[in-house]
Design an enzyme around this catalytic site. Structure first.
Site, PDB file in Angstrom:
ATOM      1  N   GLY A  86       0.818  -1.054  -0.067  1.00  0.00           N
ATOM      2  CA  GLY A  86       0.117   0.055  -0.045  1.00  0.00           C
ATOM      3  C   GLY A  86       0.779   1.232   0.096  1.00  0.00           C
ATOM      4  N   HIS A  87       0.090   2.401  -0.208  1.00  0.00           N
ATOM      5  CA  HIS A  87       0.840   3.849  -0.118  1.00  0.00           C
ATOM      6  C   HIS A  87       1.475   3.953   1.151  1.00  0.00           C
ATOM      7  CE1 HIS A  87      -3.339   5.975   1.080  1.00  0.00           C
ATOM      8  NE2 HIS A  87      -2.832   5.098   1.795  1.00  0.00           N
TER       9      HIS A  87
END
Lengths: 340, 340, 340
Positions: free
Chosen positions: B250-251
């Site tokens: 994920g970011h």
């Protein structure tokens, strides 16, 4: 009715001819000439459409269906509404599948090689193939007859694809020998290096992955599924096996014939599945294990040990089904005791 | 022997030269000039082939091997069959990896830019690169020397790829700065927007994702793996880290150096992995966590809390390994008690 | 500050105008003309930059931030450092999202159809579209106005894509009708056949998959996610729903409006999610289930039963949250008892 923009119907069928196609029998012989125009779900079928009852969960929909005809198991005939003709069979879902195939036969576009495909001079393309725009077929690849290579698919050097193969859009294949009647769905990845490295004080040392992927006849491989090639031995997928979307199959894995591997399951390197094994969705299987013939593993289970033939397992770590259910029950009793 | 259509062997080697390459030592000095033609698994190797024993599970295959030579740990020398020459080393798998690399060096096709690739005028391509048919390199992308961009790969605007990079077929990259010797496998997705939105009575409000993906030197990223770019900070993958297929990152995640992330694991936004962390297959890690240096998480575990450096955890929710094993044992006793 | 190679800033804003955009209010009216040049995380923001405090985990970063201004909940105003201007709002993250959108508006390249795209003569392309090199648009596909079809994307025959659609690089779509303002991320697979077959002594019999995928307005679908088309009914994704990367959605699934489905979750065939359902990462949902409006399922849970509206569940098999937590506590007590 299926959207005619996407699906092409062949013709209508009498119940008599549907019985011949599906090995079902008429509940009432006088309905032999009744015409079926289409298939539809129980709750939407009309008086010229054919449906089926397979999952008992849908028996109320069956009792109220307006379908002109319905495949049904002999034990459930009594639940049928008065106006629906019955085609009786021990395998209603199989019968429905065959009838639907007759009404909507899978077709392929007319043979043609797009001038916008990128095909190496040394590649061999069989007769009656479709190769779509943007597809790439590299040096010395051999494509059989009646194959359909969809847009943006990439077939690597020396890959062999048997007759009647279909490779979905943007799928990629390398280092693989593929049998006949194999279908690869969009975005699946076949034949890349497995996850093989040795630890060393100076970092990881890549282990050359010198095997292939062998896919036998009649296999289906789902969208965005990944199958790594062997490290030395080959990775093998047995004839007639169906693999769903987003599945991971590691290097050297041997999958037997007619296995079913549901979405998001993962099989680690060098594990062997004998024939007719079923893995539920999101199952994880450790490396170097052996799953006996017909083993059935419930969704989300985690396998760390071999599984005997025919055994059903569940849980993470997985256990024989009875033991797993006893654990769940014991845990529930424990809570109730503490509450009181 | 590896299929010569897919793999090219360099030459044969004497055991003496293999010892120099791998830092192993001959068990019997008189075998120094013995010629090795190829590598093979223990159960299939012939008298001119080299194999290895690493996993004790395969000791019976070792005792019966027909291999001409074999890497083996000093403690297991006595299990060897009479006719197999032994190369003794504390790290047989690493030694095998290096020998196999010598026999089958990774090569790249001769440098060439396909006229069927789509390269923006403003893109910069280094020396000695291969760009295959159907690859797309967009405005202002900078590709280093000796890079290999495979068929159908898409390199977005302003992306930088360091020397000796390899981007697999149909992989896509955007908003990323990538170091040297990085390999991206088929279909991986690097640099797209993270899953960032705020709830609002009128629906979700997208949070602009304004960071990048930074990939350091020597990283490998598996097939169909997805790495989202940062929301403001960058997403970072540290040097020498290996990531398997179908992994989600994920970011804002920071992955340290020389981590190993096995297939189908997922790491939620803003979590930090220090160096040498290992995540097993299908592990899930919640967001905003910290995993200390060398933490090891078993397959299918679910992490909801920080993990101290060096700790081994298992289970969903994950617990320190000893505690997890005590729970499993307690549960099994509970069932036995109820049965009796 | 965002890397200007990848992100284009529009202009600077006064705090007054940011309050108008975000419905926040100034803590100190005298700061109305203060200029904001950019957004940044709390720990990196400078005196001309705007940040936000949403997750209480970051309150120490907030107390020490050098940010020129910050969105904050009214209850946390007292934690602010002296030199940071405060924009007070009950929804700091939503306000930040709107401010960041103003500073970095999502833009699309100038309209143009690449001569290196492969577009069928019968396809219809709306006004002001971008179609990049290597994209394939097949027979009779209908693309709305202001659509952006990125490199290597494949839009199948008769697919309809509404206005303001964006299809990421190497994504593929077939058998689908897609609304307005829909965004499909790189490598997602929409509309392929579902995993439908019947068992038969002669092998599996494929069940023709005669439905479509219907995607309503404002949906986002993550990278490498797979959505199979219906078997007879359609697969439907409701308006405003966000789906993360590597998610699997089986045939006939109905997802309601404004649902959130986190990465690597999987939904089996014919299951229904009412509006506002949230599935955590790696959740697995069995087939033919019903999840009531607003149900919330924690990460890695496995659903085998229907879930009532509004209920929160966790575990594999999933249970109501309270019951799950009681089980975990009971298990921990059990270990402690055995140890003493």
């Amino acid at each position: 009715m299926a959207d005619p923009r996407f699906f092409t119907k062949s013709q209508s069928f009498t119940l008599q001819s549907l019985c011949e196609i599906t090995a079902a029998r008429l509940h009432d012989q006088s309905s032999a000439d009744f015409q079926i125009e289409d298939v539809a779900p129980l709750d939407r079928a009309t008086s010229s459409e054919l449906s089926f009852l397979d999952n008992i969960r849908y028996k109320d929909q069956f009792s109220q269906t307006k379908a002109g005809a319905c495949f049904v198991h002999p034990d459930l005939v009594d639940l049928a509404p008065a106006n629906t003709n019955l085609l009786v069979t021990e395998a209603p879902y199989t019968a429905y599948a065959k009838a639907a195939q007759a009404l909507y036969p899978q077709t392929m576009p007319e043979a043609s090689i797009s001038p916008q495909a990128h095909i190496a001079d040394s590649a061999q393309i069989g007769n009656s193939c479709v190769v779509e725009a943007g597809a790439v077929i590299q040096d010395n690849a051999k494509i059989g007859d009646h194959c359909w290579i969809e847009a943006g698919a990439v077939i690597g050097s020396h890959v062999e694809l048997g007759d009647y193969g279909r490779v979905g859009p943007n799928a990629t294949i390398s280092h693989s020998i593929i049998g006949k009647h194999v279908r690869l769905y969009p975005g699946c990845r076949i034949g890349q290096d497995g996850f093989g490295f040795a630890m060393d004080p100076a970092g990881f040392v890549k282990v050359p992955q010198l095997g292939r992927v062998i896919i036998e006849d009649g296999v289906e491989i789902g969208a965005n599924t990944t199958i790594d090639r062997g490290a030395g031995p080959d990775t093998v997928i047995g004839a007639g096996t169906w693999i769903d979307n987003l599945v991971q199959i590691g290097h050297n894995v041997k999958v037997g014939k007619c296995c079913v591997i549901v979405s998001q399951a993962g099989i680690s390197g060098s594990t062997v599945l004998e024939d007719f094994v079923v893995l539920g969705g999101q199952v994880g299987v450790a490396g170097h294990l052996h799953l006996g013939k017909g083993a059935r593993i419930a969704a989300q289970s985690g396998l760390m040990r071999n599984v005997p033939a025919g055994e059903e397992q569940m849980g993470s770590p997985a256990q024989p089904m009875k033991q797993y259910l006893r654990q769940v029950a014991a845990l529930n009793r424990l809570i109730k005791t503490k509450k009181s």
